[in-house]
Design a protein around this motif. Structure first.
Motif, PDB file in Angstrom:
ATOM      1  N   ARG A   1      31.094  60.676  35.958  1.00 22.79           N
ATOM      2  CA  ARG A   1      31.374  59.498  36.791  1.00 22.79           C
ATOM      3  C   ARG A   1      30.083  58.750  37.110  1.00 22.79           C
ATOM      4  NH1 ARG A   1      35.360  58.181  40.693  1.00 22.79           N
ATOM      5  NH2 ARG A   1      36.370  60.173  40.222  1.00 22.79           N
TER       6      ARG A   1
ATOM      7  N   VAL B   1      45.574  48.878  32.770  1.00 26.45           N
ATOM      8  CA  VAL B   1      44.462  49.377  33.581  1.00 26.45           C
ATOM      9  C   VAL B   1      44.986  50.293  34.687  1.00 26.45           C
ATOM     10  CG1 VAL B   1      42.702  48.704  35.264  1.00 26.45           C
ATOM     11  CG2 VAL B   1      42.893  47.473  33.085  1.00 26.45           C
TER      12      VAL B   1
ATOM     13  N   TRP C   1      44.097  54.246  34.753  1.00 26.73           N
ATOM     14  CA  TRP C   1      43.389  54.729  35.936  1.00 26.73           C
ATOM     15  C   TRP C   1      44.163  55.871  36.589  1.00 26.73           C
ATOM     16  CZ3 TRP C   1      40.592  50.705  39.487  1.00 26.73           C
ATOM     17  CH2 TRP C   1      39.759  51.381  40.404  1.00 26.73           C
ATOM     18  N   TRP C   2      45.474  55.703  36.694  1.00 27.39           N
ATOM     19  CA  TRP C   2      46.324  56.729  37.297  1.00 27.39           C
ATOM     20  C   TRP C   2      46.313  58.014  36.474  1.00 27.39           C
ATOM     21  CZ3 TRP C   2      51.501  57.941  35.318  1.00 27.39           C
ATOM     22  CH2 TRP C   2      52.159  58.917  36.094  1.00 27.39           C
TER      23      TRP C   2
ATOM     24  N   LYS D   1      42.183  59.120  36.122  1.00 26.71           N
ATOM     25  CA  LYS D   1      41.376  59.145  37.354  1.00 26.71           C
ATOM     26  C   LYS D   1      39.933  58.704  37.083  1.00 26.71           C
ATOM     27  CE  LYS D   1      44.837  60.901  39.681  1.00 26.71           C
ATOM     28  NZ  LYS D   1      45.859  60.890  38.604  1.00 26.71           N
ATOM     29  N   GLN D   2      39.764  57.897  36.023  1.00 25.56           N
ATOM     30  CA  GLN D   2      38.433  57.416  35.639  1.00 25.56           C
ATOM     31  C   GLN D   2      38.421  55.884  35.677  1.00 25.56           C
ATOM     32  OE1 GLN D   2      37.802  59.133  31.736  1.00 25.56           O
ATOM     33  NE2 GLN D   2      37.263  61.132  32.561  1.00 25.56           N
ATOM     34  N   TRP D   3      38.007  55.324  36.806  1.00 20.70           N
ATOM     35  CA  TRP D   3      38.018  53.866  36.936  1.00 20.70           C
ATOM     36  C   TRP D   3      37.100  53.202  35.925  1.00 20.70           C
ATOM     37  CZ3 TRP D   3      33.351  51.672  37.653  1.00 20.70           C
ATOM     38  CH2 TRP D   3      32.333  52.442  38.230  1.00 20.70           C
TER      39      TRP D   3
ATOM     40  N   ALA E   1      39.098  53.029  32.744  1.00 21.21           N
ATOM     41  CA  ALA E   1      40.297  52.191  32.845  1.00 21.21           C
ATOM     42  C   ALA E   1      39.991  50.697  32.811  1.00 21.21           C
ATOM     43  CB  ALA E   1      41.056  52.538  34.128  1.00 21.21           C
TER      44      ALA E   1
END
Length: 243
Positions: free
Chosen positions: A15, A96, A100-101, A104-106, A109
């Motif tokens: 992250r 997107v 993302w959902w 869990k990696q914005w 996404a």
């Protein structure tokens, strides 16, 4: 395409901070996009200046228009609509959110959004400066207040669906991965043909739109610095990187 490049977000899933992501975006997307914009505008000036507007392209457009049929008029209306701004944005927002959902990696996404945003920025600036007239054939779609060069529909569809094709490479089921990749590759081609068929763009406008979309998609995919030789590799990535 290099497997390390394709699977870079699986090889290094770490992250980033928002600040580091923004810095990477500025250096690895915005700066190259300025160069892309200059190249597209320069080609536009060349077309409208020394090349005299490429009059041979009018013959291509007229030849395609002469072969229109009611069936293809209906089919290409759907294909052209796929590249409309509201469709592209709507598909991107949904994608997107889902990515993302699921991941869990914005930072992963947002890649499709970066791709279409950069494509749109280059397109809007270039089309305003180039101001090329649309083909002199009957137009089957409403003409937006932008010039013919380059094709925004082609650029947007290419940028969006190329990023989807890259994302699809982490699908572990081989036949599904290949199917999704082919579909994502075909959709922009259908949009481009529809825009030519429906008299909305010259051939070169579509080709330059394609280049704009491809470059912006690749810039978006590469926007974040990743460690090439570390991290956990799973599924399709493990198989690809081990080759």
């Amino acid at each position: 395409m290099n497997h390390t490049f394709v699977h870079r977000y699986e090889i290094d899933p770490s992250r980033p901070t928002v600040g580091s992501a923004l810095r990477d975006f500025a250096l690895r997307v915005l700066a190259p996009a300025v160069i892309l914009f200059g190249a597209i505008v320069g080609l536009g000036f060349l077309i409208m200046g020394p090349l005299g507007g490429l009059p041979a392209e009018e013959d291509i457009s007229k030849s395609v228009a002469a072969g229109r049929t009611s069936l293809m008029n209906s089919i290409t209306a759907v294909w052209s609509h796929i590249g409309n701004t509201e469709i592209i944005i709507g598909v991107c927002v949904i994608a997107v959110a889902l990515i993302w959902w699921r991941t869990k990696q914005w930072w992963y996404a947002v890649i499709p959004a970066i791709a279409i945003a950069m494509q749109a920025s280059v397109f809007v600036a270039a089309t305003t400066i180039a101001d090329r007239k649309r083909p002199t054939v009957p137009h089957l779609d409403p003409a937006p207040p932008t010039s013919s060069y380059p094709s925004g529909h082609m650029g947007a569809a290419t940028a969006l669906y190329l990023t989807f094709a890259l994302m699809a490479q982490r699908i572990e089921t081989v036949w599904l991965r290949r199917l999704v990749t082919v579909v994502c590759a075909v959709i922009p081609l259908l949009v481009g043909y529809a825009r030519l068929y429906r008299g909305m763009h010259h051939l070169v406008d579509i080709l330059v739109g394609l280049v704009n979309g491809v470059v912006c998609a690749l810039l978006a995919w590469n926007y974040l610095r990743r460690k090439a030789a570390s991290g956990r590799v799973t599924g399709a990535a493990r198989e690809a990187v081990s080759r």
